[in-house]
Design an enzyme around this catalytic site. Structure first.
Site, PDB file in Angstrom:
ATOM      1  N   LYS B  45      24.702  83.459  39.608  1.00  0.00           N
ATOM      2  CA  LYS B  45      25.789  83.672  39.148  1.00  0.00           C
ATOM      3  C   LYS B  45      26.207  85.178  38.963  1.00  0.00           C
ATOM      4  O   LYS B  45      25.286  85.872  38.951  1.00  0.00           O
ATOM      5  CB  LYS B  45      25.729  83.009  37.507  1.00  0.00           C
ATOM      6  CG  LYS B  45      27.088  82.981  36.996  1.00  0.00           C
ATOM      7  CD  LYS B  45      27.031  81.856  35.727  1.00  0.00           C
ATOM      8  CE  LYS B  45      28.381  82.029  34.960  1.00  0.00           C
ATOM      9  NZ  LYS B  45      29.497  81.658  35.717  1.00  0.00           N
ATOM     10  N   ASN B 127      31.232  90.101  45.252  1.00  0.00           N
ATOM     11  CA  ASN B 127      32.500  89.259  44.765  1.00  0.00           C
ATOM     12  C   ASN B 127      33.669  90.015  44.717  1.00  0.00           C
ATOM     13  O   ASN B 127      33.910  90.560  43.738  1.00  0.00           O
ATOM     14  CB  ASN B 127      31.943  88.534  43.488  1.00  0.00           C
ATOM     15  CG  ASN B 127      32.840  87.626  43.178  1.00  0.00           C
ATOM     16  OD1 ASN B 127      33.942  87.373  43.528  1.00  0.00           O
ATOM     17  ND2 ASN B 127      32.434  86.784  42.246  1.00  0.00           N
ATOM     18  N   CYS B 130      36.862  86.485  43.000  1.00  0.00           N
ATOM     19  CA  CYS B 130      37.067  85.893  41.730  1.00  0.00           C
ATOM     20  C   CYS B 130      38.578  85.866  41.203  1.00  0.00           C
ATOM     21  O   CYS B 130      39.167  87.033  40.880  1.00  0.00           O
ATOM     22  CB  CYS B 130      36.221  86.274  40.804  1.00  0.00           C
ATOM     23  SG  CYS B 130      36.378  85.266  39.138  1.00  0.00           S
ATOM     24  N   ASN B 192      35.889  81.570  48.784  1.00  0.00           N
ATOM     25  CA  ASN B 192      36.036  81.461  47.248  1.00  0.00           C
ATOM     26  C   ASN B 192      36.684  80.370  47.038  1.00  0.00           C
ATOM     27  O   ASN B 192      37.645  79.944  47.953  1.00  0.00           O
ATOM     28  CB  ASN B 192      36.023  82.888  46.697  1.00  0.00           C
ATOM     29  CG  ASN B 192      35.746  82.809  45.289  1.00  0.00           C
ATOM     30  OD1 ASN B 192      35.778  81.958  44.566  1.00  0.00           O
ATOM     31  ND2 ASN B 192      35.063  84.007  44.780  1.00  0.00           N
ATOM     32  N   GLY B 243      32.629  75.409  50.733  1.00  0.00           N
ATOM     33  CA  GLY B 243      33.930  74.790  50.385  1.00  0.00           C
ATOM     34  C   GLY B 243      33.941  73.248  50.501  1.00  0.00           C
ATOM     35  O   GLY B 243      33.796  72.868  51.325  1.00  0.00           O
TER      36      GLY B 243
END
Lengths: 259, 313
Positions: B45, B127, B130, B192, B243
């Site tokens: 995470k 990342n 987000c 994402n 995905g």
């Protein structure tokens, strides 16, 4: 231990308006220990709906390897679930979460069980287990109206049972908290499951009693991995500490989390 | 020869299947269900410098063949992730890909420096995509120059290869991929979530407390495949695709599009055993398709020189 199993539908009974009792059979029943735990159901094989639906366990029948759930057919998932017939199978993940601590109530003590609407079902298994331990149980069950009432007689067989309805069409008119006040019910432990405003009212009404509340929240995974169903903790209401309703709960001691 | 071995920068994978960041926590919950050592890798995470509580609930909403989430990068912060979660994960024989997030450049750099120094962290996933945070996150992933500079700065401090996680919420995905490549990225992870919304018919208001959220699940698979197909022909970096993957066939489709490994996200919520199931099913499918190793599948959809008539079912 959490298991995933195709469970067989034994029966599907309509109990009240949009309220169904579904009995399933499977080996994962033997993993069910505490009342107040839930299962996560994959209702259809495709994507409609795609996510699982969390539903509380209303009764555990280990001798038959069966368990019962009572749910309200409300959205797409539960509407499809209500179409399941005996002999059909459904994908069950569970048992999940931590239920009501029954050992808190000792033999000869009195437990008050307060349920609201679709929060009533898990209290039935709880009531059975408490009675088996020699605990006296009193039930106060709240519903919208007479057409939504279910399990009144079954609860009455376990102990004293009072019903309240919002419109007064059955039992006392008003909220469960009104009934408790009016009857001045005395108890050692209170267990409750139902809408958050009801849980909040109970928490405020009995700040010095042993009170355990079962919460409801939109869930993703049901096992604690997705962080969809988190809430703040009572000792750090604005901070970073949290509890997950699915895996730390759904039952919490009053004050443990922010309602 | 093992048909699932895959070799990527920093990652010698026993298989190319890994849970996607944000869909697996730090692995503790799934460790009750199966041995995490079975996984090719774990994308943990997203970790930020300071702890984050995330957004108010409701944080998830179901959509047709997908779901919206607006968790808001909830995590215990860099120190706890390093001192507790990564230490706990050391008991498993599985490389960790650490997802690094932040609201400003300095945050990313601080997290990347410290987290990349852990011995079980074999790669970083930067990342910049987000959609559920007010500052940072996707803002870094939609302007090529900013993405390039951030990649460069993180590369300077990271002790392990850096994979940049691309946002699909852009008009030109190839441009973003090239920016990451120019910044020195070792690989890409894509995609994402797509920004979306659902509205509650009873209240007339968005279901998510955050109003909008990131769409994931099978609904976004064709978008991801198209983007990987384009990017894999334009940049030379390996791609970890994601995905809506939920079967061995989906994995092959991603490889054909141009992926060199894949991550499984939303499907973990529906079937928590989906990763080990896919890992068990892949060797037979690869054999049936006539390959010796899954890596041979990468880019088949656009590779002119690839021999044909593999399929013989």
């Amino acid at each position: 231990m959490i298991r995933q199993e195709q469970c067989k539908v034994i029966s599907q009974i309509k109990l009240a308006e949009n309220i169904y009792e579904l009995t399933l059979q499977g080996e994962l029943v033997h993993e069910m220990k505490e009342p107040g735990q839930f299962v996560h159901l994959k209702i259809s094989e495709g994507y409609d709906p795609m996510l699982r639906r969390p539903i509380s366990i209303a009764e555990i029948l280990p001798d038959e390897s069966q368990f019962k759930m009572i749910y309200r057919a409300e959205g797409r998932g539960t509407a499809l679930l209500s179409e399941k017939k005996p002999g059909d199978y459904t994908d069950v993940l569970g048992p999940l979460g931590n239920g009501f601590p029954i050992s808190v109530a000792g033999r000869g003590e009195t437990a008050l069980l307060v349920g609201g609407g679709i929060g009533v079902p898990p209290l039935y298994e709880l009531s059975k287990q408490l009675v088996n331990r020699g605990v006296k149980v009193i039930h106060v069950l709240g519903f919208q109206s007479a057409s939504a009432v279910f399990y009144e007689e079954k609860f009455a067989r376990q102990g004293e049972t009072f019903v309240a309805t919002a419109d007064g069409s059955a039992g006392t008119k008003g909220f469960v908290t009104d009934v408790i006040k009016r009857l001045n019910i005395d108890f050692d432990v209170l267990y409750s499951c139902g809408p958050t405003p009801m849980l909040k009212a109970l928490e405020n009404q009995f700040p010095h009693k042993k009170v355990f509340l079962s919460l409801e929240e939109r869930m993703g995974c049901g096992i604690g991995a997705c962080f969809a169903c988190v809430c703040h903790t009572g000792d750090d209401p604005e901070g970073y500490s949290y509890k997950k309703v699915c895996s730390d709960g759904p039952v919490f001691k009053a004050g443990e989390v922010v309602l | 020869m093992n048909s699932l071995n895959v070799s990527l920068p920093g990652l010698e994978l026993k298989n190319p299947i890994m849970p996607a960041s944000g869909c697996f926590g730090f692995g503790r919950e799934f460790s009750q269900l199966y041995d995490l050592s079975k996984l090719g890798a774990i994308m943990i995470k997203a970790t930020t410098l300071e702890p984050r509580f995330g957004n108010p609930t409701p944080r998830v909403a179901e959509t047709s063949a997908g779901m919206l989430n607006a968790i808001g990068l909830q995590n215990p912060g860099l120190d706890k992730v390093v001192n507790e979660e990564l230490v706990w994960l050391e008991q498993y024989d599985v490389p960790i890909i650490a997802n690094v997030a932040g609201s400003q450049e300095e945050d990313y750099i601080a997290v990347a420096r410290k987290i990349s120094a852990n011995r079980n962290v074999h790669a970083l996933e930067l990342n910049i995509s987000c959609p559920n945070v007010k500052t940072g996150g996707m803002a870094f992933g939609t302007i090529p120059e900013i993405a390039k500079n951030l990649t460069k700065k993180v590369k300077e401090v990271s002790e392990v290869p850096v994979y940049v996680k691309l946002s699909p919420n852009v008009t030109n995905i190839v441009e973003m991929a090239k920016a990451a490549e120019d910044g020195g990225a070792d690989g890409l992870t894509m995609i994402n979530t797509l920004v979306g919304m659902r509205i509650d018919l009873k209240t007339g208001k968005p279901i998510l407390a955050n109003k909008s959220g990131g769409l994931s699940g099978p609904a976004i698979k064709p978008v991801a495949l198209r983007m990987i197909y384009e990017v894999s022909q334009q940049v030379s970096l390996p791609i970890i695709g994601m995905g809506g993957i939920e079967s061995a066939e989906d994995v092959i489709e991603y490889f054909y599009a141009g992926a060199s490994a894949v991550a499984v996200g939303t499907a973990n919520f529906i079937d928590p055993f989906v990763c080990p199931k896919i890992i068990d099913e892949l060797p037979e499918l690869i054999g049936k398709l006539g390959y010796e190793n899954i890596s041979e599948c990468t880019g088949r959809s656009w590779n002119k020189f690839e021999k044909t008539s593999h399929y013989c079912s």
